[in-house]
Design a protein around this motif. Structure first.
Motif, PDB file in Angstrom:
ATOM      1  N   ARG A  21      92.815  91.247  66.866  1.00  0.00           N
ATOM      2  CA  ARG A  21      92.885  91.758  65.503  1.00  0.00           C
ATOM      3  C   ARG A  21      93.193  93.253  65.560  1.00  0.00           C
ATOM      4  NH1 ARG A  21      88.050  90.087  61.806  1.00  0.00           N
ATOM      5  NH2 ARG A  21      87.322  92.222  62.095  1.00  0.00           N
ATOM      6  N   ALA A  22      94.116  93.700  64.753  1.00  0.00           N
ATOM      7  CA  ALA A  22      94.651  95.059  64.815  1.00  0.00           C
ATOM      8  C   ALA A  22      93.621  96.142  64.497  1.00  0.00           C
ATOM      9  CB  ALA A  22      95.846  95.190  63.875  1.00  0.00           C
ATOM     10  N   ASP A  23      92.533  95.806  63.820  1.00  0.00           N
ATOM     11  CA  ASP A  23      91.569  96.831  63.422  1.00  0.00           C
ATOM     12  C   ASP A  23      90.448  97.066  64.441  1.00  0.00           C
ATOM     13  OD1 ASP A  23      90.250  94.427  62.999  1.00  0.00           O
ATOM     14  OD2 ASP A  23      89.516  94.938  61.001  1.00  0.00           O
ATOM     15  N   LEU A  24      90.587  96.537  65.649  1.00  0.00           N
ATOM     16  CA  LEU A  24      89.553  96.732  66.671  1.00  0.00           C
ATOM     17  C   LEU A  24      89.638  98.122  67.288  1.00  0.00           C
ATOM     18  CD1 LEU A  24      89.679  93.356  68.639  1.00  0.00           C
ATOM     19  CD2 LEU A  24      88.083  94.027  66.837  1.00  0.00           C
ATOM     20  N   GLU A  25      88.478  98.631  67.695  1.00  0.00           N
ATOM     21  CA  GLU A  25      88.421  99.888  68.444  1.00  0.00           C
ATOM     22  C   GLU A  25      88.985  99.635  69.847  1.00  0.00           C
ATOM     23  OE1 GLU A  25      87.389 102.894  67.374  1.00  0.00           O
ATOM     24  OE2 GLU A  25      87.078 102.035  65.382  1.00  0.00           O
ATOM     25  N   GLN A  66     100.584  84.235  86.469  1.00  0.00           N
ATOM     26  CA  GLN A  66     101.645  84.668  85.575  1.00  0.00           C
ATOM     27  C   GLN A  66     101.126  85.767  84.655  1.00  0.00           C
ATOM     28  OE1 GLN A  66     101.452  80.565  83.726  1.00  0.00           O
ATOM     29  NE2 GLN A  66     102.380  81.704  82.058  1.00  0.00           N
ATOM     30  N   PRO A  67     102.033  86.508  84.029  1.00  0.00           N
ATOM     31  CA  PRO A  67     101.600  87.590  83.132  1.00  0.00           C
ATOM     32  C   PRO A  67     100.798  87.065  81.943  1.00  0.00           C
ATOM     33  CG  PRO A  67     103.948  87.768  83.619  1.00  0.00           C
ATOM     34  CD  PRO A  67     103.492  86.439  84.153  1.00  0.00           C
ATOM     35  N   VAL A  68      99.955  87.933  81.425  1.00  0.00           N
ATOM     36  CA  VAL A  68      99.213  87.669  80.192  1.00  0.00           C
ATOM     37  C   VAL A  68      99.846  88.546  79.116  1.00  0.00           C
ATOM     38  CG1 VAL A  68      96.984  87.822  79.013  1.00  0.00           C
ATOM     39  CG2 VAL A  68      97.084  87.165  81.447  1.00  0.00           C
ATOM     40  N   MET A  69     100.361  87.930  78.088  1.00  0.00           N
ATOM     41  CA  MET A  69     100.993  88.657  76.994  1.00  0.00           C
ATOM     42  C   MET A  69      99.918  88.969  75.951  1.00  0.00           C
ATOM     43  SD  MET A  69     103.884  88.560  78.406  1.00  0.00           S
ATOM     44  CE  MET A  69     104.798  89.473  77.193  1.00  0.00           C
ATOM     45  N   VAL A  70      99.821  90.232  75.551  1.00  0.00           N
ATOM     46  CA  VAL A  70      98.798  90.651  74.592  1.00  0.00           C
ATOM     47  C   VAL A  70      99.481  91.075  73.302  1.00  0.00           C
ATOM     48  CG1 VAL A  70      96.847  92.196  74.159  1.00  0.00           C
ATOM     49  CG2 VAL A  70      97.299  91.367  76.488  1.00  0.00           C
ATOM     50  N   PHE A  71      99.004  90.507  72.200  1.00  0.00           N
ATOM     51  CA  PHE A  71      99.558  90.737  70.869  1.00  0.00           C
ATOM     52  C   PHE A  71      98.468  91.278  69.955  1.00  0.00           C
ATOM     53  CE2 PHE A  71     101.896  87.329  72.861  1.00  0.00           C
ATOM     54  CZ  PHE A  71     103.215  87.569  72.527  1.00  0.00           C
ATOM     55  N   GLU A  72      98.891  91.864  68.851  1.00  0.00           N
ATOM     56  CA  GLU A  72      97.939  92.258  67.821  1.00  0.00           C
ATOM     57  C   GLU A  72      98.452  91.754  66.482  1.00  0.00           C
ATOM     58  OE1 GLU A  72      97.330  96.468  67.489  1.00  0.00           O
ATOM     59  OE2 GLU A  72      99.259  96.777  66.539  1.00  0.00           O
ATOM     60  N   ALA A  73      97.499  91.545  65.566  1.00  0.00           N
ATOM     61  CA  ALA A  73      97.864  91.000  64.266  1.00  0.00           C
ATOM     62  C   ALA A  73      96.768  91.297  63.253  1.00  0.00           C
ATOM     63  CB  ALA A  73      98.066  89.483  64.374  1.00  0.00           C
ATOM     64  N   THR A  74      97.088  91.033  62.013  1.00  0.00           N
ATOM     65  CA  THR A  74      96.091  91.146  60.953  1.00  0.00           C
ATOM     66  C   THR A  74      95.092  90.002  61.069  1.00  0.00           C
ATOM     67  OG1 THR A  74      97.347  89.738  59.447  1.00  0.00           O
ATOM     68  CG2 THR A  74      97.818  92.128  59.370  1.00  0.00           C
TER      69      THR A  74
END
Length: 145
Positions: A21-25, A66-74
């Protein structure tokens, strides 16, 4: 164990994705990511590579192959991604906001168990599966900066 680097790139037909979640510290992002990916490694042995060893023969634990892809979102996109992962029956791990207030695994599980699926206050989701299916789950999210 093969120690020589491969001259050709390795392509994976699967994907490991973490959605935050995009609002995390910043500290929360790291903590949530760590917890989420640990769940995948314990239940899906195919995601784990071979152990490591340095030139002096000192052994190290294996990691993901394999790589871990990290995303952010609302929050809304994260909730949608969770529903997509469930509908596709993909292996997944969740981290809810309640887990920031617990101190150990038993309380973490109890906190998740106390809330119906639709009411989970998700702050993170890890998912593994065929690349196309995982891409559909994280649709609407953006790569973590």
């Amino acid at each position: 164990m093969d120690t020589a680097p491969s001259p050709e790139p390795i392509r994976f037909d699967t994907k490991i994705a973490v959605l935050l979640r995009a609002d995390l510290e910043p500290w929360q992002r790291l903590n949530v990511t760590s917890f989420l990916v640990s769940g995948l490694g314990t239940q899906l042995p195919e995601v784990i590579g071979d152990p490591y060893e340095d030139a002096d023969g000192v052994p190290y634990l294996p990691m993901f192959r394999q790589p871990v892809m990290v995303f952010e979102a609302t929050k809304e996109t994260l909730t949608t991604a969770h529903a997509r992962a469930l509908s596709r029956a993909l292996p997944r791990a969740v981290f809810t906001s309640d887990l920031f207030a617990t101190g150990h695994d038993r309380d973490n599980r109890a906190a998740v168990r106390a809330v119906p699926t639709a009411d989970l206050d998700l702050v993170g989701l890890a998912v593994y599966g065929p690349k196309n299916a995982v891409d559909k789950v994280v649709k609407g999210a953006r790569m973590h900066p």
